[in-house]
Design a protein around this motif. Structure first.
Motif, short mmCIF file in Angstrom:
data_model
loop_
_atom_site.label_atom_id
_atom_site.label_comp_id
_atom_site.label_asym_id
_atom_site.label_seq_id
_atom_site.Cartn_x
_atom_site.Cartn_y
_atom_site.Cartn_z
N LEU A 75 71.20 26.91 -35.10
CA LEU A 75 71.00 27.96 -34.10
C LEU A 75 69.74 27.66 -33.30
N PHE A 76 69.69 28.14 -32.08
CA PHE A 76 68.52 27.97 -31.23
C PHE A 76 67.28 28.53 -31.91
N ASP A 77 67.38 29.70 -32.47
CA ASP A 77 66.24 30.33 -33.15
C ASP A 77 65.77 29.49 -34.33
N GLU A 78 66.71 28.88 -35.05
CA GLU A 78 66.35 28.04 -36.19
C GLU A 78 65.58 26.80 -35.73
N ALA A 79 66.03 26.21 -34.62
CA ALA A 79 65.36 25.02 -34.10
C ALA A 79 63.94 25.34 -33.65
N ILE A 80 63.77 26.48 -32.97
CA ILE A 80 62.43 26.90 -32.54
C ILE A 80 61.52 27.08 -33.74
N LYS A 81 62.01 27.79 -34.75
CA LYS A 81 61.21 28.05 -35.95
C LYS A 81 60.82 26.75 -36.64
N VAL A 83 64.34 32.99 -21.54
CA VAL A 83 63.17 33.84 -21.28
C VAL A 83 62.85 34.71 -22.49
N ASN A 84 63.88 35.28 -23.11
CA ASN A 84 63.68 36.10 -24.30
C ASN A 84 63.09 35.29 -25.45
N ALA A 85 63.53 34.05 -25.57
CA ALA A 85 63.02 33.20 -26.65
C ALA A 85 61.52 32.96 -26.49
N PHE A 86 61.09 32.74 -25.25
CA PHE A 86 59.66 32.52 -25.00
C PHE A 86 58.86 33.80 -25.24
N ASN A 87 59.40 34.91 -24.81
CA ASN A 87 58.69 36.18 -25.01
C ASN A 87 58.62 36.56 -26.48
N SER A 88 59.63 36.18 -27.25
CA SER A 88 59.64 36.48 -28.68
C SER A 88 58.77 35.51 -29.48
N LEU A 108 55.59 29.20 -27.69
CA LEU A 108 56.40 28.27 -26.91
C LEU A 108 55.78 27.96 -25.56
N PHE A 109 55.05 28.91 -24.99
CA PHE A 109 54.42 28.67 -23.69
C PHE A 109 53.47 27.47 -23.73
N ARG A 110 52.95 27.17 -24.92
CA ARG A 110 52.02 26.04 -25.09
C ARG A 110 52.65 24.87 -25.85
N LYS A 111 53.93 25.01 -26.18
CA LYS A 111 54.57 23.97 -26.99
C LYS A 111 55.86 23.42 -26.38
#
Length: 361
Positions: A182-188, A213-218, A222-225
């Motif tokens: 999942l996208f959320d799993e990859a981010i984590k 956009v929601n992923a960055f706000n949550s 991510l804004f720095r990574k």
């Protein structure tokens, strides 16, 4: 229905006001100002209103590090460890997490990158039938899973149990297999690993814009990574319009909209559409896109990097983008000789499918 009609008439009224204003201005000043000057001024004003702001330069540098072109030479101090003695500059990006070494776009691949010392990974985002964002590259599932089906026509419950090691050349190494992430799993996973990310949007459905956009706000880190990338400039524009702080890159190769593949010696290959009329229109879009890229597109989008096909890059191309403050990143570079050329001669980072030949990351 009435709102559509009202919108049409309001649009017509706006155009009439605009046209009358232009005529009055031209009639008033035509004696001293040629037509093309007025046209250039109008275009400039339109571009100024459309232009998205450039992201914070300090954040851009935090993600990409020092520009290799600004370093006198590449040495062991140019790595991903940042302290008082060592400087960070991006050199190697694991394409799909290094899909030759581990199942592509898998959490296991991202962990392998971390173990190998590569702290920048690229992965692809697509949407399932029920609008669940997943990490997957292809339109169909056949190449990775051996099953038949299209991602867009399958739900997450149908996709989540599939084994993506089915056709991997090293599949015997992965006895327990690997699942679609999942996208959320990859981010984590990447944030926990301290990895920077290139989030490549493969999805055509514009619902992906709000999801990103929601992923960055949550996940404000991510804004720095993370860097959001796409071949489609409209997607990048819509994302940065909603959230200008997002760092972005535009991917490009010749004839991207009209053909499915490209190599330097063979050029564009198979047409993307069966209909000759669709291919003709896509070719026109390619010509327009290529013409506008260096003149307007990069300026309007406010991109921080451009991802270029390795077969179209030369010193002139690198220098042109460098003068405009835009990082050049090359894809896909797998041969050791090519890696040495791009990193040591042209001094640009590259995406690679394998980390086996990397001496130091």
């Amino acid at each position: 229905m009435w709102s559509t009609v009202e919108l049409f008439f309001n649009g017509a009224l706006l155009w009439i006001i605009f046209e009358v204003s232009c005529i009055l201005l031209v009639n008033a000043f035509y004696f001293s100002v040629p037509w093309f000057v007025w046209g250039a001024l109008i275009v400039t004003v339109i571009l100024w209103f459309l232009k998205l702001p450039q992201p914070d330069s300090t954040i851009v540098k935090e993600i990409f590090g020092d520009d290799l072109l600004n370093l006198k030479r590449i040495n062991n101090s140019c790595n991903d460890i940042q302290d008082n003695k060592k400087q960070y500059c991006m050199r190697v990006v694991a394409h799909r997490g290094g899909g030759y070494d581990y199942p592509e776009n898998s959490l296991a691949a991202f962990r392998n990158c971390k173990e190998k010392g590569c702290n920048v990974v690229e992965f692809d985002v697509a949407l399932t039938k029920d609008n669940i964002p997943i990490i997957f590259h292809d339109v169909t599932i056949e190449r990775l899973t051996g099953h038949v089906g299209m991602v867009k026509e399958m739900t997450w419950s149908e996709l989540k149990e599939l084994d993506i090691t089915y056709n991997h050349p090293l599949r015997n190494k992965f006895l327990s297999g690997a699942k679609i992430a999942l996208f959320d799993e990859a981010i984590k996973e990447c944030l926990e690993n301290g990895q920077r990310m290139f989030i490549d949007i493969k999805e055509k459905d514009l619902a992906i814009v709000q999801i990103i956009v929601n992923a960055f706000n949550s996940n404000p880190e991510l804004f720095r990574k993370a860097v959001v990338s796409s071949f489609n400039p409209l997607v990048i524009y819509m994302i940065r319009k909603k959230e200008p702080r997002i760092i972005s890159s535009l991917a490009w190769r010749p004839r991207i909209f009209s053909t499915t593949n490209y190599t330097g010696l063979d050029g564009p290959t198979i047409g993307r559409f069966r209909s000759p009329f669709k291919n003709l229109f896509a070719t026109f879009v390619d010509i327009l896109h290529d013409w506008a890229l260096h003149r307007f597109t990069y300026y309007i989008l406010g991109i921080s990097a451009i991802l270029l096909h390795k077969d179209v890059v030369n010193p002139d191309v690198v220098r042109w983008w460098h003068k405009r403050g835009i990082r050049v990143i090359i894809w896909i570079v797998n041969l050791p000789s090519e890696k040495a050329h791009f990193s040591r001669v042209l001094k640009v980072p590259y995406l690679t499918d394998t980390l086996l030949s990397e001496e130091i990351l």
